[in-house]
Design a protein around this motif. Structure first.
Motif, PDB file in Angstrom:
ATOM      1  N   GLU A 115      35.117  22.284  45.041  1.00  0.00           N
ATOM      2  CA  GLU A 115      35.821  21.910  43.814  1.00  0.00           C
ATOM      3  C   GLU A 115      36.811  22.988  43.371  1.00  0.00           C
ATOM      4  OE1 GLU A 115      35.478  18.985  42.405  1.00  0.00           O
ATOM      5  OE2 GLU A 115      33.886  18.294  43.738  1.00  0.00           O
ATOM      6  N   ALA A 116      36.471  24.263  43.614  1.00  0.00           N
ATOM      7  CA  ALA A 116      37.353  25.355  43.192  1.00  0.00           C
ATOM      8  C   ALA A 116      37.019  26.614  43.968  1.00  0.00           C
ATOM      9  CB  ALA A 116      37.207  25.619  41.693  1.00  0.00           C
ATOM     10  N   VAL A 117      38.048  27.446  44.193  1.00  0.00           N
ATOM     11  CA  VAL A 117      37.887  28.749  44.839  1.00  0.00           C
ATOM     12  C   VAL A 117      38.743  29.750  44.079  1.00  0.00           C
ATOM     13  CG1 VAL A 117      38.149  30.105  46.953  1.00  0.00           C
ATOM     14  CG2 VAL A 117      37.579  27.670  47.107  1.00  0.00           C
ATOM     15  N   TYR A 118      38.146  30.871  43.681  1.00  0.00           N
ATOM     16  CA  TYR A 118      38.930  31.903  43.013  1.00  0.00           C
ATOM     17  C   TYR A 118      38.308  33.270  43.284  1.00  0.00           C
ATOM     18  CZ  TYR A 118      35.313  31.505  39.371  1.00  0.00           C
ATOM     19  OH  TYR A 118      34.115  31.464  38.700  1.00  0.00           O
ATOM     20  N   SER A 119      39.129  34.292  43.151  1.00  0.00           N
ATOM     21  CA  SER A 119      38.661  35.661  43.366  1.00  0.00           C
ATOM     22  C   SER A 119      38.165  36.232  42.043  1.00  0.00           C
ATOM     23  CB  SER A 119      39.793  36.532  43.909  1.00  0.00           C
ATOM     24  OG  SER A 119      40.857  36.593  42.989  1.00  0.00           O
ATOM     25  N   GLU A 120      37.096  36.999  42.143  1.00  0.00           N
ATOM     26  CA  GLU A 120      36.512  37.555  40.921  1.00  0.00           C
ATOM     27  C   GLU A 120      36.448  39.076  40.958  1.00  0.00           C
ATOM     28  OE1 GLU A 120      32.866  36.010  38.284  1.00  0.00           O
ATOM     29  OE2 GLU A 120      32.234  37.002  40.135  1.00  0.00           O
ATOM     30  N   GLY A 121      36.363  39.642  42.137  1.00  0.00           N
ATOM     31  CA  GLY A 121      36.235  41.091  42.224  1.00  0.00           C
ATOM     32  C   GLY A 121      36.767  41.625  43.529  1.00  0.00           C
ATOM     33  N   ILE A 122      36.963  42.940  43.574  1.00  0.00           N
ATOM     34  CA  ILE A 122      37.494  43.615  44.754  1.00  0.00           C
ATOM     35  C   ILE A 122      36.663  44.866  45.021  1.00  0.00           C
ATOM     36  CG2 ILE A 122      39.513  44.753  45.755  1.00  0.00           C
ATOM     37  CD1 ILE A 122      41.237  43.059  43.880  1.00  0.00           C
ATOM     38  N   LEU A 174      46.714  50.554  34.135  1.00  0.00           N
ATOM     39  CA  LEU A 174      48.180  50.547  34.113  1.00  0.00           C
ATOM     40  C   LEU A 174      48.742  50.126  35.466  1.00  0.00           C
ATOM     41  CD1 LEU A 174      48.755  53.902  32.193  1.00  0.00           C
ATOM     42  CD2 LEU A 174      48.748  51.582  31.259  1.00  0.00           C
ATOM     43  N   ILE A 175      47.999  50.426  36.528  1.00  0.00           N
ATOM     44  CA  ILE A 175      48.427  50.048  37.874  1.00  0.00           C
ATOM     45  C   ILE A 175      48.508  48.522  37.989  1.00  0.00           C
ATOM     46  CG2 ILE A 175      47.812  50.132  40.325  1.00  0.00           C
ATOM     47  CD1 ILE A 175      46.358  52.778  39.651  1.00  0.00           C
ATOM     48  N   ASP A 176      47.487  47.853  37.462  1.00  0.00           N
ATOM     49  CA  ASP A 176      47.481  46.393  37.470  1.00  0.00           C
ATOM     50  C   ASP A 176      46.721  45.916  36.227  1.00  0.00           C
ATOM     51  OD1 ASP A 176      47.150  43.654  37.883  1.00  0.00           O
ATOM     52  OD2 ASP A 176      46.965  43.876  40.051  1.00  0.00           O
ATOM     53  N   PRO A 177      47.422  45.366  35.253  1.00  0.00           N
ATOM     54  CA  PRO A 177      46.767  44.928  34.015  1.00  0.00           C
ATOM     55  C   PRO A 177      45.798  43.759  34.218  1.00  0.00           C
ATOM     56  CG  PRO A 177      49.073  44.252  34.058  1.00  0.00           C
ATOM     57  CD  PRO A 177      48.886  45.166  35.213  1.00  0.00           C
ATOM     58  N   ASN A 178      45.793  43.156  35.417  1.00  0.00           N
ATOM     59  CA  ASN A 178      44.856  42.069  35.696  1.00  0.00           C
ATOM     60  C   ASN A 178      43.462  42.584  36.030  1.00  0.00           C
ATOM     61  OD1 ASN A 178      46.549  39.499  35.700  1.00  0.00           O
ATOM     62  ND2 ASN A 178      47.756  40.831  37.042  1.00  0.00           N
ATOM     63  N   ILE A 179      43.333  43.898  36.190  1.00  0.00           N
ATOM     64  CA  ILE A 179      42.011  44.499  36.405  1.00  0.00           C
ATOM     65  C   ILE A 179      41.315  44.604  35.051  1.00  0.00           C
ATOM     66  CG2 ILE A 179      40.769  46.533  37.208  1.00  0.00           C
ATOM     67  CD1 ILE A 179      43.137  47.114  39.057  1.00  0.00           C
ATOM     68  N   THR A 180      40.169  43.962  34.929  1.00  0.00           N
ATOM     69  CA  THR A 180      39.469  43.905  33.641  1.00  0.00           C
ATOM     70  C   THR A 180      38.383  44.969  33.502  1.00  0.00           C
ATOM     71  OG1 THR A 180      37.953  42.243  34.535  1.00  0.00           O
ATOM     72  CG2 THR A 180      39.919  41.445  33.393  1.00  0.00           C
ATOM     73  N   ILE A 183      35.102  52.068  45.165  1.00  0.00           N
ATOM     74  CA  ILE A 183      35.776  51.560  43.968  1.00  0.00           C
ATOM     75  C   ILE A 183      35.496  50.057  43.879  1.00  0.00           C
ATOM     76  CG2 ILE A 183      37.973  51.246  42.755  1.00  0.00           C
ATOM     77  CD1 ILE A 183      39.057  53.634  44.282  1.00  0.00           C
ATOM     78  N   ILE A 184      34.919  49.634  42.759  1.00  0.00           N
ATOM     79  CA  ILE A 184      34.589  48.229  42.540  1.00  0.00           C
ATOM     80  C   ILE A 184      35.373  47.738  41.329  1.00  0.00           C
ATOM     81  CG2 ILE A 184      32.753  46.557  42.103  1.00  0.00           C
ATOM     82  CD1 ILE A 184      30.802  48.624  43.310  1.00  0.00           C
ATOM     83  N   LEU A 185      36.129  46.671  41.512  1.00  0.00           N
ATOM     84  CA  LEU A 185      36.993  46.162  40.452  1.00  0.00           C
ATOM     85  C   LEU A 185      36.620  44.732  40.088  1.00  0.00           C
ATOM     86  CD1 LEU A 185      40.412  47.259  42.012  1.00  0.00           C
ATOM     87  CD2 LEU A 185      38.985  48.594  40.450  1.00  0.00           C
ATOM     88  N   GLN A 186      36.783  44.408  38.834  1.00  0.00           N
ATOM     89  CA  GLN A 186      36.714  43.032  38.375  1.00  0.00           C
ATOM     90  C   GLN A 186      38.117  42.629  37.934  1.00  0.00           C
ATOM     91  OE1 GLN A 186      33.957  40.959  38.408  1.00  0.00           O
ATOM     92  NE2 GLN A 186      32.960  42.646  39.522  1.00  0.00           N
ATOM     93  N   GLY A 217      41.369  33.817  38.958  1.00  0.00           N
ATOM     94  CA  GLY A 217      42.552  33.184  39.504  1.00  0.00           C
ATOM     95  C   GLY A 217      43.665  34.134  39.891  1.00  0.00           C
ATOM     96  N   HIS A 218      43.496  35.421  39.595  1.00  0.00           N
ATOM     97  CA  HIS A 218      44.541  36.380  39.937  1.00  0.00           C
ATOM     98  C   HIS A 218      44.580  36.602  41.452  1.00  0.00           C
ATOM     99  CE1 HIS A 218      47.174  39.804  39.822  1.00  0.00           C
ATOM    100  NE2 HIS A 218      46.260  40.585  40.358  1.00  0.00           N
ATOM    101  N   ASN A 219      45.784  36.869  41.963  1.00  0.00           N
ATOM    102  CA  ASN A 219      45.979  37.120  43.392  1.00  0.00           C
ATOM    103  C   ASN A 219      45.357  38.463  43.764  1.00  0.00           C
ATOM    104  OD1 ASN A 219      46.867  37.639  45.985  1.00  0.00           O
ATOM    105  ND2 ASN A 219      48.972  37.014  45.595  1.00  0.00           N
ATOM    106  N   PRO A 220      44.246  38.491  44.510  1.00  0.00           N
ATOM    107  CA  PRO A 220      43.573  39.755  44.823  1.00  0.00           C
ATOM    108  C   PRO A 220      44.362  40.624  45.804  1.00  0.00           C
ATOM    109  CG  PRO A 220      42.541  37.970  46.021  1.00  0.00           C
ATOM    110  CD  PRO A 220      43.549  37.337  45.112  1.00  0.00           C
TER     111      PRO A 220
END
Length: 263
Positions: free
Chosen positions: A103-110, A131-137, A147-150, A154-157
């Motif tokens: 039904e859906a696929v999206y990225s959540e973490g890196i 500041l490098i990427d404001p999509n990192i929450t 390094i673990i990122l959230q 839906g953001h392009n990982p």
């Protein structure tokens, strides 16, 4: 274990009980003094049947219940998986989205594994990462290079990975040795197993499955008694079957008397 195997094992256990009952019927021939031997044999045979016939079926019960929930539920399940950044992740996500039941696929973490760095470099990364990427929450930065990122749903990982890897190299000479994207896949319950197989066939690490069906199956498994108790129960069932065979004539006569009184 498939349904046919389960049926065969249960049928064999019933046949074993039939053998125990038949042994009990033989007491007029072998003598009443051997009643305790028949009861002992019934217990041992019941335990053996419990170990080799009932235990395998018992182990499969949570999976059977899970499959029943999966086939009857209309609430989607969630599969989480880690995909190496060495793959064409965007293409892989598109291909996965096209699979039946997804039904859906999206990225959540890196997840990134880099060269080790100092404590002062760690603080710099933590200060600048938003500041490098404001999509990192949110983020976890460790000096061993983990390094673990959230990121936002839906953001392009790939963009985040490329941007952060370049920044680490240019500002600190830190190489990114390995990276992976944490994907969340929403799947119809009856297609969960096929999608898990699809992911595993493509060397994707499935990290978890969540949803109502999984929760109910887990609750059912937690409520099951210990397997050793089931084996003992099979032993006592075999013993009672042997006793029933020994005293079947008396039992039938007793039931006949009761019916006669009621009439």
């Amino acid at each position: 274990m498939d349904t046919l195997t389960v049926i065969v094992m249960l049928a064999l256990f019933i046949l074993l009980l039939g053998f125990i009952f038949s042994a009990g019927l033989m007491t007029p021939v072998i003598g009443k003094k051997n009643i305790f031997f028949v009861i002992f044999i019934g217990f041992i045979a019941g335990v053996i049947g419990g170990i080799f016939l009932i235990s395998p079926v018992y182990d499969e019960l949570p999976f059977i219940v899970r499959n029943i929930y999966m086939s009857t539920s209309d609430v989607n399940e969630t599969i989480t998986a880690d995909v190496s950044a060495g793959k064409d992740i965007l293409r892989f996500m598109d291909e996965l989205s096209a699979q039946d039941g997804v039904e859906a696929v999206y990225s959540e973490g890196i997840f990134l594994k880099t060269d080790r760095f100092s404590e002062s470099r760690k603080r710099i990364i933590e200060d600048k990462i938003s500041l490098i990427d404001p999509n990192i929450t949110s983020w976890q930065v460790h000096t061993n290079g983990t390094i673990i990122l959230q990121v936002k749903k839906g953001h392009n990982p790939v963009r985040t990975l490329d941007t952060l890897s370049e920044w680490l190299m240019y500002t600190g000479g830190i190489n990114t040795r390995y990276s992976a994207v944490h994907l969340v896949v929403t799947v119809r319950p009856d297609k969960v197993d096929s999608i898990v197989s699809y992911l595993q066939a493509r060397d994707v690490v499935v990290t978890g499955i969540k949803g109502p069906a999984e929760e109910k199956a887990a609750a059912f498994k937690a409520a099951l008694p210990d397997k050793s108790n089931i084996i003992l129960f099979c032993g006592f069932l075999g013993m009672l079957t042997g006793i029933a065979g020994v005293f079947i004539d008396s039992i039938i006569a007793f039931i006949g008397k009761i019916r006669g009184r009621e009439a």
